[in-house]
Design an enzyme around this catalytic site. Sequence first.
Site, mmCIF file in Angstrom:
data_model
loop_
_atom_site.group_PDB
_atom_site.id
_atom_site.type_symbol
_atom_site.label_atom_id
_atom_site.label_comp_id
_atom_site.label_asym_id
_atom_site.label_seq_id
_atom_site.Cartn_x
_atom_site.Cartn_y
_atom_site.Cartn_z
ATOM 1 N N GLU A 452 0.831 -1.195 0.000
ATOM 2 C CA GLU A 452 0.000 0.000 0.000
ATOM 3 C C GLU A 452 0.875 1.258 0.000
ATOM 4 O OE1 GLU A 452 -3.008 2.241 3.180
ATOM 5 O OE2 GLU A 452 -2.215 0.244 3.610
ATOM 6 N N ASP A 525 -1.433 -1.622 5.846
ATOM 7 C CA ASP A 525 -1.464 -1.181 7.246
ATOM 8 C C ASP A 525 -2.668 -1.786 7.976
ATOM 9 O OD1 ASP A 525 0.751 0.368 6.733
ATOM 10 O OD2 ASP A 525 -0.424 2.171 6.283
ATOM 11 N N ASP A 527 -5.175 -0.733 9.592
ATOM 12 C CA ASP A 527 -6.176 0.278 9.908
ATOM 13 C C ASP A 527 -7.316 0.150 8.901
ATOM 14 O OD1 ASP A 527 -5.164 1.301 7.557
ATOM 15 O OD2 ASP A 527 -4.129 2.989 8.492
ATOM 16 N N ASP A 529 -8.138 1.930 6.248
ATOM 17 C CA ASP A 529 -7.727 2.029 4.846
ATOM 18 C C ASP A 529 -7.051 0.740 4.387
ATOM 19 O OD1 ASP A 529 -8.739 4.518 4.408
ATOM 20 O OD2 ASP A 529 -6.877 5.584 4.843
#
Length: 668
Positions: A452, A525, A527, A529
């Site tokens: 990402e 990550d 999270d 997103d």
Amino acid sequence: MAEKKKVSESTEKKNASQKAYDAKDIQILEGLDAVRLRPGMYIGTTGPKGLHHLVWEIVDNSVDEAANGHCSRINVTLHKDGSITVADNGRGIPVAMHPVKKVSAAEVVFTELHAGGKFNNENYAYSGGLHGVGASVVNALSRWLKLEICRDGKKYVQEYESKEVKGKVKGGVPKYPLREMGVSVVSGTSVTFMPDDRIFETVEFNPNTIKEHLEEVAFLNKGLEINFIIEAENETDSKSYSFKYDGGIVDFVKYINESKNVLYPDPIYFYGEVDDIKVEIAMQHTDSYTESTFSYVNNIQTPDGGTHEIGFKSGLTRVLSDLASKSSKNKDAGLLVGDDFREGLTTVILVKMKTVEFEGQTKAKLGNPQARPAVESVVVSGLGEFFSNKKTNKILTSVLEKALGAAKAREASRKAKEIARQKNSIENSTLIGKLASCTGKNYANNEIFIVEGDSAGGSCKQARDRHFQAILPLRGKPLNVEKKRIDQVLMNEEFRTLISALGAGIGDDFDVEAIKYNKVIILADADQDGFHIRSILLTFFFRYMKKLITNGHVFIGLPPLYRISKRDKIEYVYSDAELPEAIKRVGKGYKLQRYKGLGEMDKDQLWDTTMDPLQRTLVQVTIDDAAEAEKMISTWMGDNVESRKNYIAENANFSRVDSLSEFITAKK
């Protein structure tokens, strides 16, 4: 002369070694020894999938009783100690003395391979358990097993155990002969077993995996009641579920399409029998762009399809092509092909036949050639009759309009693929500067990290071992393919780059044997997103490169959330739940660093925690239940906002890599 003597002695030793292989070296594996020696031959794997396969084998035996009209209820109980019970109200396994083995027939079933009552059609007209190994394999691979049988007004019990005999562990050894234990006013069979932790990677059953499988079985067996109880240490925390579907596979199709926009409110259903082959089909078109077919033979799912699916497709194409050519509104009917008629179509095919030829013990594909014409005949007759009614004209119109739209998109897709091929034949400009390829030529060792963002991509490029690790950074979120046709997917730069990097095509052109990397690792990550990017990528693989998942090539990398340090002592923590214990181990005076993203780690930290094969944690993405995966993805990635909100409220946990689905599950 001394030199020659040494050579002679060496030759004699070599000859002696060659002669050592003689009759005494031929081993005979008695009873269930073969199962414990090569469990993968019987249950596919000793991982979680194989563990749950034990449950399916016993459940299938009860379902066979139901399919032949002798059972109306199955109870499955997951006990606190990790054992599991499957009980039915069928006829009960025969208990009389076997004329050859001189022990009870029940003991023969549980201790002898290829023993059972399903090799002819006298006791079971339709059965999924044709190899006669299910019960005995479960017994062989269990620490212990308890069998209870109620029939003819009496109750019988027998227990089995794995025990050491002459230095070797033998499974499924009877502790005592079958015992009569009193009277019984009911009939049926109950099997309780504890999987052997010396055989399996884990013996912890996944309640959700069992629950979804049992619900699927209930859909396939109209009117059969299946109860699932999950015991807990605190009785008030125990859970129970009950499944019973009087609509059968019609209800199943409605369930799968619950979050989709359907073209007509009720699934099309038809049934027929040809040469002792019973065929039952439910189907419904949606406005989505992918076909979803779920086929079963004698209640056994056939994820790799087979002759029954071929018969369905040819029959469907035959009927709809004929109807399209007769319609004055469809001037372009001649352009339509089978794929066009099946775009957005959800289908459940249930076939019952007396002699089944599955390909392999795991029964993934039907091989019977006679199934194809039987299913095709039923489809032509049933679907033809359905559309001969004037009341179904609107449904036919919507189906044909959908097919014409698919044909136009297919042509656009062909052009887009050709453009993509032309771009790829020259050094693909979108790939230059993005993909940091590896130098190794051994596909089996090579892996690609889909990362990402450019920042994380840059860190990974510095941290990697370039001999076998390739890095592909994604610049921004890719397209949500669930809402797009394949031609639109091919116009997306991020996916074009990914397709080029993997080098195996897309959709119908995808060839899993041609992929350039053995491991495709999603690294995002921990999270919201990152969760969304993982969801988008997994949806893409599920829709357009499904064999990448089913063949075990897709993984998710787990970067740490925290770094705890105190002088020369360092610990990395991968979840909030692990943090308190890690802090205790490090002690007072520690420093705590929270990683907000991969880009915050230096190359050494990234290598040590996330990329080093000797230290990292990868989870493998698998599909345990294709129908549930289909429903989940359409819920999570589709247009139905309310369904998605409910799913998020009940399931989403953005710090867990497997929260995308309990059905596309992550296995360590």
